[in-house]
Design a protein around this motif. Structure first.
Motif, short mmCIF file in Angstrom:
data_model
loop_
_atom_site.label_atom_id
_atom_site.label_comp_id
_atom_site.label_asym_id
_atom_site.label_seq_id
_atom_site.Cartn_x
_atom_site.Cartn_y
_atom_site.Cartn_z
N LEU A 81 0.79 -1.23 0.00
CA LEU A 81 0.00 0.00 0.00
C LEU A 81 0.82 1.28 0.00
CD1 LEU A 81 -2.79 -1.03 2.54
CD2 LEU A 81 -3.00 -0.84 0.05
N THR A 84 -0.10 3.87 -2.64
CA THR A 84 -1.53 4.06 -2.91
C THR A 84 -2.04 5.28 -2.14
OG1 THR A 84 -2.36 2.73 -1.06
CG2 THR A 84 -1.76 1.54 -3.09
N ASP A 85 -3.35 5.53 -2.22
CA ASP A 85 -3.97 6.63 -1.47
C ASP A 85 -4.19 6.29 0.00
OD1 ASP A 85 -4.08 8.24 -3.72
OD2 ASP A 85 -6.11 7.60 -4.27
N VAL A 147 -8.96 0.29 -3.19
CA VAL A 147 -7.66 -0.16 -3.68
C VAL A 147 -7.85 -1.23 -4.76
CG1 VAL A 147 -5.60 -1.50 -3.06
CG2 VAL A 147 -6.33 0.41 -1.62
N VAL A 152 -1.78 -3.88 -7.00
CA VAL A 152 -0.73 -3.70 -5.99
C VAL A 152 -0.13 -5.03 -5.54
CG1 VAL A 152 -1.68 -1.51 -5.20
CG2 VAL A 152 -2.36 -3.63 -4.03
#
Length: 356
Positions: A81, A84-85, A147, A152
């Protein structure tokens, strides 16, 4: 904390040797290890390594229920992660060699900020900050559920179909594991009734997303952005998998308080300051999550009752560890009374006596 318990947690010499091998020598010779006392599941150690501040996560010592304290799972999802956001601390090292500190563990960078656990920080004690705390909390949960887990590298991180049914089964098994020991002290018949209702009312279908598994206010950290609260880190990913996002929402809501609520049944695990003016209500959090994700919070009584059932199972596991001498946490013996109170709360949710 007893010296014997601390020695079971970490061999400071062996840990220093490991960190030297992987991170290099301590720049100025400063090395210190401190146990973080706030958690009640996996153990967290703060490590000063020269001019770096690190965190070591490891399971508690002693026998634990299968999969209940999987710190390497935490490491894998956190690593996935980073770009990611979803804000996470930077993971550094993962170790499966039990010769180092007696268990699996991982090392991450330490973030600096506020964890809202027992009290509301003075800097956040205004209506705008309170509203933003709730919004940041639920928006970050929506970001987790948004996500692209395949992109990812988490496509094999879980099996989403049937997740919710397996949750009911799994936590029932965790309870049975605990009851093997705790039943000698007292029984909790309400939990059998709650478990049976959950089995009979599992939703037939649900969205498939990454789920955190333990998402709540004190598992995130806030910094400030121009004086306003900004969520800068999500912690405690040991139960993360691919599954049902509504279970995450139900869990978060089980800890969130509205002004109309009765007294908490487990005050040791309950933060109440969000009852103050300015904080969003549970319904407002649900509405915002629905608007951010495009999902609806169907079967809300099921998901909220499941959350409290899981809390009861965790409490019973804590009680077993206390009875076996595998924890010095002063909260654990209180579970003798707190778990039956949680079972009663789950029944109130099921019967509509504790509405959203």
């Amino acid at each position: 904390m007893s010296e014997d318990y601390y020695e079971r947690l970490v061999d400071e010499e062996a840990l220093a040797a490991y960190l030297t091998d992987h991170l290099g020598d301590v720049d100025d010779g400063e090395y210190a290890v401190e146990r973080h006392q706030a958690g009640h599941s996996n153990e967290t150690l703060f490590v000063t390594w020269g001019d770096r501040e690190l965190v070591v996560r490891r399971p508690p010592p002693g026998e634990t229920a299968e999969t209940a304290h999987d710190v390497l799972r935490e490491y894998r999802v956190t690593e996935a992660l980073v770009d990611t956001d979803v804000p996470v601390p930077e993971p550094l090292l993962a170790c499966e060699d039990h010769d180092v500190i007696g268990s699996d563990f991982y090392v991450m960078e330490r973030l600096e900020g506020e964890v809202l656990r027992e009290a509301e920080p003075d800097a956040f004690a205004d209506a705008d900050s309170r509203r933003r705390i709730g919004e940041e909390l639920v928006d970050t949960l929506a970001a987790i559920h948004d996500v692209d887990y395949e992109a990812v590298g988490l496509a094999d991180f879980g099996h989403p179909p049937g997740y919710t049914e397996r949750q009911v089964e799994r936590w029932g098994q965790q309870l049975m594991w605990a009851f093997d020991t705790t039943a000698e002290e007292r029984e909790v018949p309400d939990l059998y009734e709650v478990g049976a209702w959950l089995q009979d009312n599992v939703p037939e279908d649900h969205p498939h997303t990454l789920v955190h598994g333990d998402y709540k206010l004190d598992n995130v950290m806030f910094g400030t952005d121009d004086g306003r609260p900004e969520l800068i880190g999500v912690f405690d990913w040991e139960m993360a998998t691919l599954g049902d996002p509504r279970a995450d929402l139900g869990w978060m809501l089980s800890y969130w308080r509205d002004p109309k609520d009765p007294d908490p049944v487990v005050p040791e695990l309950t933060t109440t300051f969000m009852e103050r003016d300015g904080y969003p209500t549970r319904q407002e959090l649900v509405d915002r999550w629905e608007s951010r994700t495009g999902f609806t919070f169907e079967h809300e009584r099921f998901y909220r009752a499941l959350a409290v059932y899981k809390l009861a199972a965790l409490g019973e596991m804590f009680f077993r560890r206390y009875l076996e001498g595998n924890s010095d946490d002063p909260m654990y013996p209180k579970m003798e009374d707190r778990v039956p109170a949680l079972a009663a709360r789950a029944k109130r949710i099921i019967e509509g006596d504790e509405p959203l």
